[in-house]
Design a protein around this motif. Structure first.
Motif, short mmCIF file in Angstrom:
data_model
loop_
_atom_site.label_atom_id
_atom_site.label_comp_id
_atom_site.label_asym_id
_atom_site.label_seq_id
_atom_site.Cartn_x
_atom_site.Cartn_y
_atom_site.Cartn_z
N ALA A 1 0.85 -1.20 0.00
CA ALA A 1 0.00 0.00 0.00
C ALA A 1 0.87 1.24 0.00
O ALA A 1 2.02 1.21 0.47
CB ALA A 1 -0.92 0.00 1.22
N ASP A 2 0.34 2.32 -0.53
CA ASP A 2 1.03 3.61 -0.49
C ASP A 2 1.01 4.17 0.92
O ASP A 2 0.02 4.05 1.65
CB ASP A 2 0.33 4.62 -1.40
CG ASP A 2 0.62 4.42 -2.88
OD1 ASP A 2 1.71 3.92 -3.21
OD2 ASP A 2 -0.26 4.76 -3.69
N GLN A 3 2.10 4.84 1.29
CA GLN A 3 2.07 5.68 2.47
C GLN A 3 1.07 6.81 2.24
O GLN A 3 0.78 7.19 1.11
CB GLN A 3 3.47 6.24 2.71
CG GLN A 3 3.66 6.98 4.01
CD GLN A 3 5.12 7.28 4.28
OE1 GLN A 3 6.01 6.55 3.82
NE2 GLN A 3 5.39 8.33 5.04
N GLY A 4 0.54 7.36 3.33
CA GLY A 4 -0.50 8.39 3.20
C GLY A 4 -0.11 9.55 2.31
O GLY A 4 -0.91 10.03 1.50
N PHE A 5 1.13 10.03 2.45
CA PHE A 5 1.60 11.16 1.65
C PHE A 5 1.55 10.82 0.16
O PHE A 5 1.15 11.64 -0.67
CB PHE A 5 3.04 11.50 2.09
CG PHE A 5 3.63 12.73 1.44
CD1 PHE A 5 2.84 13.75 0.93
CD2 PHE A 5 5.01 12.87 1.36
CE1 PHE A 5 3.42 14.88 0.35
CE2 PHE A 5 5.59 13.99 0.80
CZ PHE A 5 4.80 15.00 0.29
N ILE A 6 1.94 9.60 -0.19
CA ILE A 6 1.95 9.20 -1.60
C ILE A 6 0.53 9.02 -2.11
O ILE A 6 0.23 9.37 -3.26
CB ILE A 6 2.77 7.90 -1.78
CG1 ILE A 6 4.14 8.04 -1.11
CG2 ILE A 6 2.91 7.57 -3.26
CD1 ILE A 6 4.91 9.28 -1.49
N ALA A 7 -0.35 8.49 -1.27
CA ALA A 7 -1.75 8.38 -1.67
C ALA A 7 -2.35 9.76 -1.94
O ALA A 7 -3.13 9.93 -2.89
CB ALA A 7 -2.56 7.66 -0.58
N THR A 8 -1.97 10.75 -1.13
CA THR A 8 -2.45 12.12 -1.36
C THR A 8 -1.94 12.66 -2.69
O THR A 8 -2.68 13.31 -3.44
CB THR A 8 -1.99 13.03 -0.20
OG1 THR A 8 -2.54 12.55 1.02
CG2 THR A 8 -2.43 14.47 -0.43
N ILE A 9 -0.68 12.38 -3.00
CA ILE A 9 -0.10 12.82 -4.26
C ILE A 9 -0.85 12.21 -5.45
O ILE A 9 -1.20 12.90 -6.41
CB ILE A 9 1.39 12.46 -4.32
CG1 ILE A 9 2.19 13.39 -3.40
CG2 ILE A 9 1.93 12.53 -5.75
CD1 ILE A 9 3.62 12.97 -3.20
N ARG A 10 -1.10 10.92 -5.39
CA ARG A 10 -1.82 10.27 -6.49
C ARG A 10 -3.23 10.81 -6.62
O ARG A 10 -3.72 11.04 -7.73
CB ARG A 10 -1.84 8.76 -6.28
CG ARG A 10 -0.48 8.07 -6.37
CD ARG A 10 -0.68 6.57 -6.54
NE ARG A 10 0.41 5.76 -6.06
CZ ARG A 10 1.41 5.29 -6.81
NH1 ARG A 10 1.47 5.61 -8.09
NH2 ARG A 10 2.35 4.51 -6.27
N ALA A 11 -3.89 11.05 -5.49
CA ALA A 11 -5.25 11.60 -5.53
C ALA A 11 -5.26 13.01 -6.13
O ALA A 11 -6.26 13.42 -6.73
CB ALA A 11 -5.85 11.63 -4.12
N ALA A 12 -4.13 13.72 -5.98
CA ALA A 12 -4.02 15.06 -6.56
C ALA A 12 -3.63 15.04 -8.02
O ALA A 12 -3.44 16.09 -8.63
CB ALA A 12 -3.01 15.88 -5.76
N GLY A 13 -3.48 13.84 -8.59
CA GLY A 13 -3.18 13.71 -10.01
C GLY A 13 -1.74 13.45 -10.35
O GLY A 13 -1.39 13.33 -11.53
#
Length: 492
Positions: free
Chosen positions: A104-116
């Motif tokens: 799974a992605d770390q939270g920071f990386i998940a936020t980056i992906r969600a931001a495009g």
């Protein structure tokens, strides 16, 4: 003609939104740059090109469909190899994790992906981020983009080099004793240590400790502002995280430097700043001071900072690696072992004394910022030296107290918990980048970014001493592989 990979992130995102630049074209340009120059510097150590290309095609389809686009839509990023990325090798620079593939992605990386954002690959780091020189036994050393035999600093050295060479327009970093700011200074890019809690981490083992933070890295203050706005967030899994205040979430007011009270310090009253760095800083201070309403040489009271940081840093390492040290110390590198051993030597009374001293330092900084709006200091005590030197044992002939003592200019700010942005301001007499820290009030992160943007704008019109230097891509492309240099895959 400018290659797409060299475009500012803000401009690339504008062109993507206007259907004038394809995310596929941008991603391919970044991949081509990696393949052209990474042999010389070893920055992008784990690559995810197949999935990045698929993500770029999906981003292009969203543009053509007229979908609402998130703020980082279609922008490739480099992710520091301390941060978990789903399905992509994440080693933390340690042989213990050389085959680790997170689920799974770390939270920071998940936020980056969600931001495009599109994760293009992982950037090199010293083992567990312990050290100001980006070297490890998994991937080897990372070289400076202006001279690959010299250090890129650390621990976010791979991210800084990837940005400086145009491999990616944005990257992630993290910072305890300058791990984000030091490589930004050595490589001529922009990096920001934010106020603790703005970039949450669910991996924080000592919940109340704000020493270590995640943060954005870019090639300009405007690009960094884009990433800051897109990824600063709230996560209740991090004890220090809190919802952004309305001011933090919406403030975009341009800074009027002529209304601000500035202070300048070469050493915070205690750092072992070299003569070369002092001379560079004096030159830049003379150029910057007239831009502000008032300017003076002044510093907050940083007494006991060396001992305080040493104790609190060691406690963090003891919490993270104490168990491994007790059972299999040979699995840890020299920097990590040194921190754990130091931590084992401290008592509860020592920790209490350090926390008391940190609190006193914090209050001294709050008092200082009642009469000053911005504080500017060098980012690092020295200029880049060879990466074969694990750490500087001396500065101007005087021995350093520890392997991280040369980072004192950074950890003074860490202890206070204030936001600090490293801004590149030209080069030294050898053509190596020089950077300063722009420091603001706690949780005035956006204001710090705006001050940096204002200085950038003035620098662009005045000369190279106040602008970002750019490495010679052609020279790097023709350079010999760094992997063939003596000591590349060693730690001493």
């Amino acid at each position: 003609m400018t290659d797409p990979c060299d475009l500012p992130a803000t401009e690339a995102r504008r062109l993507i939104g206007g259907r004038k630049l394809s995310p596929v074209e941008l991603t391919e340009s970044c991949i081509a740059r990696i393949e052209r120059v990474d042999h010389a510097v070893n920055a992008m150590v784990a690559r995810d090109f197949t999935r990045a290309r698929a993500a770029a095609r999906a981003a292009e389809a969203a543009v053509m469909a007229g979908n609402r686009l998130p703020p980082l839509h279609g922008l490739p990023l480099g992710v520091k190899d301390l941060e978990d990325t789903e399905g992509l090798r994440t080693t933390y620079g340690s042989l213990m994790f050389k085959d680790n593939i997170p689920k799974a992605d770390q939270g920071f990386i998940a936020t980056i992906r969600a931001a495009g954002g599109i994760v293009l690959g992982k950037t090199n780091t010293p083992e567990f981020g312990a050290g100001g020189n980006t070297r490890n036994l998994v991937y080897g050393a990372t070289g400076n983009p202006f001279e690959p035999t010299k250090s890129a600093a650390g621990s976010s050295g791979g991210s800084a080099v990837a940005l400086a060479t145009g491999m990616v327009p944005l990257a992630t970093g993290s910072d305890m004793g300058g791990s984000l700011r030091n490589p930004a200074a050595f490589c001529g890019i922009v990096g920001m240590r934010p106020s603790p809690g703005l970039f949450p981490s669910e991996k924080r083992l000592l919940g109340p400790s704000g020493l270590g933070v995640l943060g954005p890295m870019a090639r300009s203050a405007a690009d960094l502002g884009l990433m800051f706005d897109a990824t600063a967030s709230y996560d209740p899994r991090d004890m220090l995280s809190a919802p952004l205040s309305p001011d933090e979430a919406t403030s975009r007011a341009a800074a009027d430097l002529g209304t601000l009270r500035a202070a300048f310090t070469a050493d915070f009253g205690f750092a072992p700043t070299s003569r070369q760095t002092r001379a560079l800083f004096a030159d830049r201070t003379a150029r910057l001071a007239p831009l502000f309403a008032t300017a003076e040489d002044a510093t907050p009271d940083c007494r006991h900072a060396d001992e305080t940081f040493a104790i609190l840093r060691a406690v963090n390492f003891l919490a993270s690696f104490g168990a491994t040290y007790r059972t299999a110390p040979e699995r840890l590198g020299p920097n990590v072992r040194a921190n754990v051993e130091e931590g084992l030597g401290y008592t509860a009374a020592d920790v209490a004394r350090a926390l008391h001293a940190q609190t006193a330092l914090y209050w001294a900084w709050q008092h200082f910022f009642t009469t000053h709006d911005v504080l500017i200091a060098p980012a690092v005590t020295i200029q880049p030296r060879p990466w074969t030197e694990l750490f500087p044992a001396e500065i101007d002939g005087a021995g350093t107290k520890s392997y991280y003592h040369w980072l004192a200019l950074a950890y003074a700010v860490t202890l206070a918990g204030h936001p600090s942005l490293c801004l590149p301001l030209g080069t030294d007499e050898h053509g190596m980048p020089f950077g300063v820290q722009i420091i603001g009030r706690r949780h005035a992160d956006r204001a710090v970014i705006e001050v940096a943007k204002a200085i950038e704008a003035i620098g662009a019109a005045t000369g190279p001493e106040l602008t970002r230097p750019v490495p010679d891509i052609g020279k790097l492309a023709a350079a010999r592989p760094i992997s063939g240099m003596d000591g590349f895959l060693a730690m001493g």
